[in-house]
Each structure stands twice: as structure tokens, then as C-alpha cells.
Design a protein around this motif. Structure first.
Motif, mmCIF file in Angstrom:
data_model
loop_
_atom_site.group_PDB
_atom_site.id
_atom_site.type_symbol
_atom_site.label_atom_id
_atom_site.label_comp_id
_atom_site.label_asym_id
_atom_site.label_seq_id
_atom_site.Cartn_x
_atom_site.Cartn_y
_atom_site.Cartn_z
ATOM 1 N N LEU A 1 0.818 -1.198 0.000
ATOM 2 C CA LEU A 1 0.000 0.000 0.000
ATOM 3 C C LEU A 1 0.855 1.252 0.000
ATOM 4 O O LEU A 1 0.604 2.204 -0.749
ATOM 5 N N CYS A 2 1.908 1.258 0.844
ATOM 6 C CA CYS A 2 2.787 2.417 0.922
ATOM 7 C C CYS A 2 3.506 2.647 -0.409
ATOM 8 O O CYS A 2 3.666 3.775 -0.853
ATOM 9 N N ILE A 3 3.943 1.563 -1.040
ATOM 10 C CA ILE A 3 4.649 1.673 -2.316
ATOM 11 C C ILE A 3 3.721 2.225 -3.391
ATOM 12 O O ILE A 3 4.084 3.095 -4.178
ATOM 13 N N LEU A 4 2.465 1.731 -3.414
ATOM 14 C CA LEU A 4 1.492 2.199 -4.405
ATOM 15 C C LEU A 4 1.175 3.676 -4.207
ATOM 16 O O LEU A 4 1.109 4.446 -5.158
ATOM 17 N N LEU B 1 12.780 8.039 4.382
ATOM 18 C CA LEU B 1 11.373 7.862 4.733
ATOM 19 C C LEU B 1 10.516 7.970 3.478
ATOM 20 O O LEU B 1 10.758 8.827 2.626
ATOM 21 N N LEU B 2 9.545 7.098 3.381
ATOM 22 C CA LEU B 2 8.669 7.027 2.220
ATOM 23 C C LEU B 2 7.480 7.951 2.422
ATOM 24 O O LEU B 2 6.705 7.790 3.370
ATOM 25 N N LYS B 3 7.336 8.940 1.549
ATOM 26 C CA LYS B 3 6.242 9.892 1.688
ATOM 27 C C LYS B 3 4.930 9.258 1.260
ATOM 28 O O LYS B 3 4.789 8.754 0.147
ATOM 29 N N ASP C 1 1.125 14.505 2.330
ATOM 30 C CA ASP C 1 1.877 15.722 2.647
ATOM 31 C C ASP C 1 2.390 15.754 4.079
ATOM 32 O O ASP C 1 3.372 16.434 4.372
ATOM 33 N N SER C 2 1.746 15.028 4.971
ATOM 34 C CA SER C 2 2.165 15.078 6.378
ATOM 35 C C SER C 2 2.491 13.709 6.973
ATOM 36 O O SER C 2 2.815 13.614 8.156
ATOM 37 N N SER C 3 2.426 12.653 6.179
ATOM 38 C CA SER C 3 2.683 11.317 6.720
ATOM 39 C C SER C 3 3.746 10.586 5.908
ATOM 40 O O SER C 3 3.793 10.700 4.678
ATOM 41 N N PHE C 4 4.587 9.827 6.637
ATOM 42 C CA PHE C 4 5.726 9.157 6.024
ATOM 43 C C PHE C 4 5.888 7.776 6.649
ATOM 44 O O PHE C 4 5.696 7.610 7.854
ATOM 45 N N TYR C 5 6.283 6.827 5.820
ATOM 46 C CA TYR C 5 6.495 5.467 6.315
ATOM 47 C C TYR C 5 7.977 5.247 6.592
ATOM 48 O O TYR C 5 8.835 5.521 5.754
ATOM 49 N N MET C 6 8.283 4.739 7.796
ATOM 50 C CA MET C 6 9.661 4.444 8.182
ATOM 51 C C MET C 6 9.798 2.934 8.335
ATOM 52 O O MET C 6 9.254 2.342 9.265
ATOM 53 N N GLU D 1 6.379 1.690 10.843
ATOM 54 C CA GLU D 1 5.316 2.584 11.295
ATOM 55 C C GLU D 1 5.132 3.726 10.303
ATOM 56 O O GLU D 1 6.087 4.168 9.651
ATOM 57 N N LYS D 2 3.897 4.207 10.223
ATOM 58 C CA LYS D 2 3.629 5.436 9.478
ATOM 59 C C LYS D 2 3.641 6.587 10.471
ATOM 60 O O LYS D 2 2.916 6.576 11.467
ATOM 61 N N MET D 3 4.483 7.574 10.221
ATOM 62 C CA MET D 3 4.628 8.710 11.113
ATOM 63 C C MET D 3 3.869 9.901 10.540
ATOM 64 O O MET D 3 4.025 10.237 9.367
ATOM 65 N N ILE D 4 3.078 10.534 11.401
ATOM 66 C CA ILE D 4 2.288 11.691 10.989
ATOM 67 C C ILE D 4 2.833 12.929 11.700
ATOM 68 O O ILE D 4 2.974 12.943 12.930
ATOM 69 N N PHE D 5 3.156 13.961 10.932
ATOM 70 C CA PHE D 5 3.678 15.200 11.507
ATOM 71 C C PHE D 5 2.513 16.142 11.794
ATOM 72 O O PHE D 5 1.734 16.490 10.903
#
Length: 226
Positions: free
Chosen positions: A10-13, A63-65, A68-73, A78-82
């Protein structure tokens, strides 16, 4: 395992349809150090407008965007939300494994350090304040375990870093003033430094709390017989 594979796919797509570049305002707002736990830092920085992190000895984590405010590490899985309100911080996206717990990492002020970093910089008073604050917030935090700090102090002694050993033993004393072992360790620290006057003082304090402390009894007897 299926959930993990699905998340990665999902993150890659999503990322394939999302530019990995970030705006200047976002870069300025999010760059910096975040308190990952009471004594550990996660640092966010950017190269060519793409987000990277420094964490646990790895200085170039990409980190995989996702938005606009969330990135996968990947290293955290985990998906990190700023989040900018009320102040800039990172939240981990909710998932089953979190069991309802909200994980939040606050952005540190410029120049702010962890207690361990203050200690390594020989800013001992600030290190002590930091450790006391950890105890105030969470008295069971593993960072401030008496045994952990005691072990660290004796490691310094073995390396002949006597001042560091004494300072960490002093921090332990401030955290656990009713423990005989923290005074015994200080006695050992001063004895290793050949400061017999202070060594005797702390062995006495040890024995006042626990008259059966064998190390302190033996050392005190030897020092006062000389």
C-alpha cells in the motif's frame, strides 16, 4: 505477516503517485530532533527536499512519503504523521499492535539535549535535572533504574574515568537517596580516585543505612585502620 505485506504494498502504491519532494515551509517546520523516548532522539533532516532520519546509529534512513504530512519508516514499520498543533510533534498512525496507545514524539527545542547527552557533554547539573524529570514523570522508566546507572558508573571506573563514575553515582544518589548501594558505589568511586577522605564519608553513610553491607564494612575497616 499478511498485514505487513499489505502495508508495504500500500505504501509503495501510494508513494508511486506521490512526489517525494517537500515544500520549504514543511521542511523548516519539521526539521530537527524529536524525543523518541525519555533518553533517545530521532532526528529528521532533508536532502534535496526529501525526508531522511537519523536513529540508533543509522544516519541515513530514507522515509517514504505517503501524504503531505505522513511518512512510512521501514526501520520502525510505522507510518509517522507530523502534527503542528499545538506544537510540532510526530504521532504514529493507529494500528492494532498499538493496543489503543497513542505514540507521540515531541520536537525538542534548539540546543536541548537528553540527560545522557548532557552527561557526555559534562553538563552534569543539566543531566541530573533531566534524570530527575524522568523520575517525576515515570518512576519505573528503565532509563533511571538504580542498577542500570550503577553498572554504568562501574564501567567508568574500570576505564579509569573516575570523575564520570563519581558523577553518575551522584545522580544515582539523588534518584535513590535511601539506598545504601548508591553511597557504597560513591565510596568505591572516591577510593579508586585515591580520595580516601570522601571514600570514608560515603562508606560511613552506607553503613548508617545498612550496617551489613559487606563491601562497605571491609573497605571502611581497612581505611580507618591505616
Amino acid at each position: 505477516m499478511k498485514k505487513l505485506s499489505y502495508l508495504l504494498i500500500l505504501c509503495i502504491l501510494i508513494s508511486s503517485c506521490t512526489s517525494q519532494k517537500n515544500t520549504e515551509d514543511f521542511i523548516n517546520a519539521t526539521s530537527g530532533r524529536y524525543l523518541f523516548n525519555a533518553n533517545e532522539v530521532l532526528e529528521i533532516y532533508f536532502e534535496e527536499a526529501e525526508m531522511h532520519a537519523k536513529w540508533r546509529g543509522n544516519d541515513n534512513i530514507e522515509l517514504l512519503k505517503v501524504s503531505d504530512s505522513s511518512f512510512y519508516m521501514k526501520e520502525l514499520n510505522e507510518k509517522m504523521i507530523f502534527v503542528s498543533n499545538p506544537t510540532m510533534h510526530i504521532e504514529l498512525a493507529p494500528k492494532t499492535e498499538h493496543d489503543g496507545i497513542i505514540y507521540r514524539f515531541d520536537k525538542m527545542a534548539k540546543g536541548e539535549k537528553t540527560p545522557d547527552e548532557y552527561f557526555k557533554a559534562k553538563e552534569y547539573e543539566k543531566a541530573l535535572t533531566g534524570y530527575l524529570n524522568i523520575q517525576l514523570k515515570d518512576s519505573l522508566n528503565p532509563t533511571i533504574k538504580e542498577r542500570t546507572l550503577n553498572k554504568l558508573g562501574y564501567n567508568y571506573l574500570r576505564n579509569k574515568e573516575y570523575d564520570n563514575a563519581i558523577e553518575i553515582f551522584n545522580i544515582n544518589k539523588a534518584l535513590y537517596p535511601k539506598s545504601s548501594n548508591v553511597y557504597d558505589a560513591l565510596g568505591d568511586g572516591y577510593l579508586a580516585k585515591k580520595d580516601t577522605t570522601n571514600a570514608i564519608v560515603y562508606y560511613q553513610k552506607t553503613l548508617a543505612i545498612n550496617p551489613e553491607n559487606s563491601n562497605a564494612k571491609k573497605a571502611y575497616k581497612k581505611l580507618t585502620a591505616e
